[in-house]
Design a protein around this motif. Structure first.
Motif, short mmCIF file in Angstrom:
data_model
loop_
_atom_site.label_atom_id
_atom_site.label_comp_id
_atom_site.label_asym_id
_atom_site.label_seq_id
_atom_site.Cartn_x
_atom_site.Cartn_y
_atom_site.Cartn_z
N GLY A 328 0.81 -1.20 0.00
CA GLY A 328 0.00 0.00 0.00
C GLY A 328 0.85 1.25 0.00
O GLY A 328 2.06 1.23 -0.27
N PHE A 329 0.22 2.37 0.32
CA PHE A 329 0.94 3.63 0.40
C PHE A 329 0.26 4.51 1.44
O PHE A 329 -0.87 4.27 1.84
N ARG A 330 0.98 5.54 1.85
CA ARG A 330 0.46 6.51 2.80
C ARG A 330 0.27 7.83 2.06
O ARG A 330 1.08 8.20 1.21
N THR A 331 -0.80 8.56 2.37
CA THR A 331 -1.01 9.87 1.77
C THR A 331 -1.48 10.87 2.82
O THR A 331 -2.11 10.49 3.81
N TRP A 332 -1.14 12.14 2.59
CA TRP A 332 -1.60 13.21 3.46
C TRP A 332 -1.63 14.51 2.67
O TRP A 332 -1.09 14.60 1.56
N VAL A 333 -2.27 15.50 3.24
CA VAL A 333 -2.33 16.84 2.67
C VAL A 333 -1.52 17.77 3.56
O VAL A 333 -1.69 17.78 4.79
N ARG A 334 -0.62 18.52 2.94
CA ARG A 334 0.13 19.56 3.67
C ARG A 334 -0.39 20.92 3.22
O ARG A 334 -0.52 21.17 2.01
#
Length: 346
Positions: A328-334
């Protein structure tokens, strides 16, 4: 007429009148007929790899309203220190268009970090052809996009790989088309058969490794999901999706090939959410622009407003992190100012 509808209608009217010759030029012969990979990356010493997505900077050189977009781009790169940057289009929003693109993309070129673009609908609406805009962008240091491929529609169709684990497909979702009938109807363009054939060939060649697909205009299936009541798992849903009225069939091809895990787009400035539908994540980037066009996203989400824009709303970027051996992968908003939202493991 609502401001949002007016802006889109006006842009499409310009596109319908002026964009057709540019679209044809994008299909002309390029430097090669091969299907190839734009860049091959490996994981870093810690076994991780980070991709930063900008979208909808809508930059106009010399326009004070654009200053915040430039600061956003510089701040995001400095804060995240990614391994790859992808801009998913609507880089510019006025004349001088090529000079505007050069200025807003200069921080990417100066960073020493490899980067690529998937052009947006506005990127060929202000005087220069799509082909000329793309050639100018490719001339900047660090850009890994390859020349337009012979027989493949558009100017920014590329694939980038990460080890043996991931592929990042970039598609040119183009500008606009005119539907002829009793009345002419302008609508957003769609991804063509030649682009889909190229994707399928590359997917086969790469062994159907997991992939993310990056482009500007979302697919019809996202609107179908929203209309059916599917809710985001995170993020702000500030406006309905605005895809083409023509379904390219790309979503079905992603399902059939079984490799694309997420579709990453921009285009709809008041959305930055993640929504799951049909075993694929639909992911919006975070609006990276400023006050040259509408944007009502704030630190805590949507800020209702009837004005042209909500001054002081917060621009940012979306980030994807991959770890070697992790499926999988990790995502976020900065956001500008150091705020982090939507930390998700997908």
């Amino acid at each position: 007429m609502k401001r949002r509808s007016f802006l889109k209608g006006a842009a499409l009217a310009v596109a319908g009148a002026a964009a057709a010759p540019a679209l044809l030029r994008c299909e002309r012969s390029s430097e090669t007929k091969d299907l190839y990979i734009a860049r091959k990356f490996n994981y870093g010493p810690g076994g991780t790899f980070k991709v930063l997505q900008f979208t909808d900077t809508h930059y106009i050189k010399g326009d004070p309203r654009s200053e915040r977009a430039l600061r956003c781009v510089e701040e995001m790169i400095a804060a995240e220190k990614p391994d790859l940057i992808i801009h998913t289009g609507d880089i510019v929003f006025g004349r001088p268009d090529i000079e505007s693109a050069m200025e807003i993309l200069q921080p990417l070129a100066d960073s020493g970090i490899p980067w690529a673009v998937a052009l947006g609908n506005h990127d060929s609406q202000f005087g220069s052809t799509r082909e000329d805009m793309f050639a100018a962008i490719r001339s900047l240091p660090g850009c890994v996009n390859l020349p337009p491929k012979d027989g493949i529609y558009g100017c920014s169709n590329d694939v980038i790989t990460l080890g043996q684990d991931w592929a990042f497909y970039l598609f040119d979702s183009m500008d606009a088309v005119v539907l002829k009938g009793e009345e002419e109807v302008h609508c957003y363009d769609y991804i063509r058969h030649s682009q889909i054939s190229w994707y399928r060939a590359m997917s086969e060649k790469l062994g159907h490794i997991p992939a993310l697909a990056f482009f500007h205009i979302p697919l019809c299936e996202l609107k179908e999901a929203v209309d059916a009541g599917v809710k985001p798992i995170a993020g702000t849903d500030g406006e309905p999706p605005c895809p083409s009225r023509l379904n390219s069939g790309l979503f079905a091809q992603f399902r059939e090939m079984g490799d694309v895990k997420a579709i990453v787009t921009g285009h709809d400035h008041d959305c930055d959410y993640v929504l799951d539908f049909g075993q694929i994540h639909f992911i919006y980037g975070r609006f990276s622009g400023s006050d040259t066009i509408y944007n009502h996203l704030g630190i805590d989400g949507y800020i209702p407003s009837d004005t042209h824009t909500a001054p002081g709303t917060v621009s940012g970027c979306r980030v994807f992190q991959f770890r070697e051996g992790n499926p999988g992968f990790r995502t976020w908003v900065r956001l500008c100012g150091g705020y982090i939202q939507q930390q998700l493991d997908l």
